[in-house]
Design an enzyme around this catalytic site. Structure first.
Site, PDB file in Angstrom:
ATOM      1  CD  GLU A 130      -3.213   0.224   0.203  1.00 31.15           C
ATOM      2  OE1 GLU A 130      -2.745   1.045  -0.591  1.00 31.15           O
ATOM      3  OE2 GLU A 130      -4.427   0.043   0.343  1.00 31.15           O
ATOM      4  CB  THR A 183      -3.850   9.427  -3.274  1.00 29.57           C
ATOM      5  OG1 THR A 183      -4.471   8.371  -4.022  1.00 29.57           O
ATOM      6  CG2 THR A 183      -3.984   9.097  -1.807  1.00 29.57           C
TER       7      THR A 183
END
Lengths: 308, 308
Positions: A130, A183
């Site tokens: 991640e 993001t």
């Protein structure tokens, strides 16, 4: 020669769940990647096939590869692994695309090795993947992918994940508008400080949602599914968010909020029929715009990643 | 002539419960006021006796009187009420002294009238009395006094109270240092804004504590009983707070935090024996100071106010 391989379904997930920014998540069932993990005599991790989206084959540059390498380096098994990725979840859609990849590889390897690791440890290695996608270690999409159902990440370090109960008649509706939100942008838009009064409202909602899941209290789920902290900022990045939310609630949804950092929006409803009615209504909203979109209806996947 | 009267026990309570500032609370059993409520032919609310502490007899200036008047004006019964207050909970101690009074009068009247009101409605009227004591309508001490056990005030307006489960082996220890903290001061010391990262930690803890109460998970109760938002400010007002906390945790307490706005400090422990061990330890800490103090050990009172 070893020929052991498994094929898995690695599901999409919804992080934050309105009130639970950075800690809550739940697992979807009708949307997810497929992956094949194969033991090899040759040591190391190799990504041998990627279909669906254009992603790097070098293990060090691919989230599934990075999580696999982290677990591989720790366990040092006397074999290697090949990974095939059949990507169905669009990267950047806000429903845990990178988490599905990061979780899938470590889940598959663990199965082939006879399950030496528990689910929390699998999440721990998946977090290493991640990092590549989001530049920070977080588990709010990984935990529901690996554990299934609703999860609460009590703390990221040390990693502590709680499995919350899933009321049986709860269904999710999702809309994924085909726009790109970075993001970094969706993080940068958030305030560093928030009013104490809003924080109190939010933790009352988190506590209420956890209680509602334990008691299958759908009215209380509805009352708890509010986000007074993050949504006012992030919804600016999602065209027609307010119209979708209004339409979804009018159609009977218990709640409607941004999925992860967006752009996907999720709703929860009591009964599949209502979830489908909600889907129809929000399709009408977006059909009047020039933005491409996809919608989904899914039960809550209480199992998480599974062998298929 | 009517002679109906009842005597009740109106318990002390702990608000906030570490992570749940303004929303969580629990009910004590060994500390509380006694009150006698009596129906009278003469209409109106009269406070006829107050023992223990010097409090105003005029109903409009007494929290028990104000809450009673609010309920009385709404229901307009064809009788009046006399209230006797045998005050055991010291005003300003931080364990719900005013809440016990405000809740006791309306509870008693409701019993004598054949229970026309549910517990949420009783809390609503009791909040009118709380305003007199704290200048704001809050229910985080009232809710546990009236409902018993652990409560979560989901929202104050409209008033929505959740009853949380109480693990059977949970015991509270309290220390009440005899110092005065003005509610206005303990409110003024709080920041108006808090870091988002601390808010996230706090709502992860609230969600975890609710889950832990549902699953009787004492280890998780321990992990959840942290307050990173309020305690750093308010503990400055409580002498020897850190020493008490350190000693309590070393003696086996699951957690230790400020009760309400202080100065009382509470601990939760698994088993009465541990709660008593914790009491002994914190007595040692305060015995070395020149501050007068009292300590208590109590099971969690799952019934709330009761007729005695």
């Amino acid at each position: 020669m070893m020929t052991e391989e498994i094929k898995i379904f690695s599901p999409a997930t919804v992080a934050n769940v309105a009130c639970g920014f950075d800690v809550l998540g739940f697992c979807l069932d009708t949307i997810g990647d497929e992956m094949v993990i194969r033991k090899t005599e040759e040591k190391g991790i190799k990504i041998t096939k990627i279909e669906g989206y254009d992603l790097p084959f070098e293990a060090e540059k691919n989230v599934a590869g990075v999580s696999a390498l982290a677990m591989y380096d720790a366990l040092q098994p006397d074999c290697g692994f090949e990974i095939e990725i059949y990507k169905k979840i669009k990267p950047g859609s806000g429903i845990g695309s990178s988490s599905a990849s990061a979780a899938g590889s470590v889940f598959g390897m663990n199965e082939l090795l006879g399950r030496p690791l528990d689910k929390t440890k699998l999440t721990y290695y998946a977090m290493k993947g991640e990092v590549l996608a989001s530049q920070c270690e977080h588990a709010d999409n990984l935990a529901p992918a690996i554990f299934g159902g609703f999860t609460l990440v009590k703390s990221a370090s040390p990693l502590q994940i709680l499995e919350l109960p899933t009321p049986s008649d709860l269904f999710a509706t999702l809309i994924h508008p085909q726009i790109e939100i970075k993001t970094s942008e969706s993080r940068a838009i958030l305030p560093k400080e928030i009013p104490l009064s809003n924080a109190i409202t939010q933790w009352a909602n988190v506590g209420s949602l956890v209680h509602a899941l334990h008691t299958s209290d759908y009215d209380l789920i509805k009352d708890a599914l509010h986000d007074v902290v993050i949504e006012p900022y992030r919804k600016q990045l999602i065209p027609h968010f307010d119209a979708v939310k209004t339409a979804a609630l009018e159609a009977g949804a218990l709640g409607c909020a941004i999925s992860g950092s967006g752009p996907s929006i999720f709703m929860l409803s009591k009964s599949e029929a209502t979830a489908k009615e909600v889907e129809k209504t929000i399709r009408n909203v977006y059909s009047t715009t020039d933005i491409l979109f996809e919608t989904y209806v899914s039960k809550i996947n209480t199992e998480g990643i599974r062998v298929i």
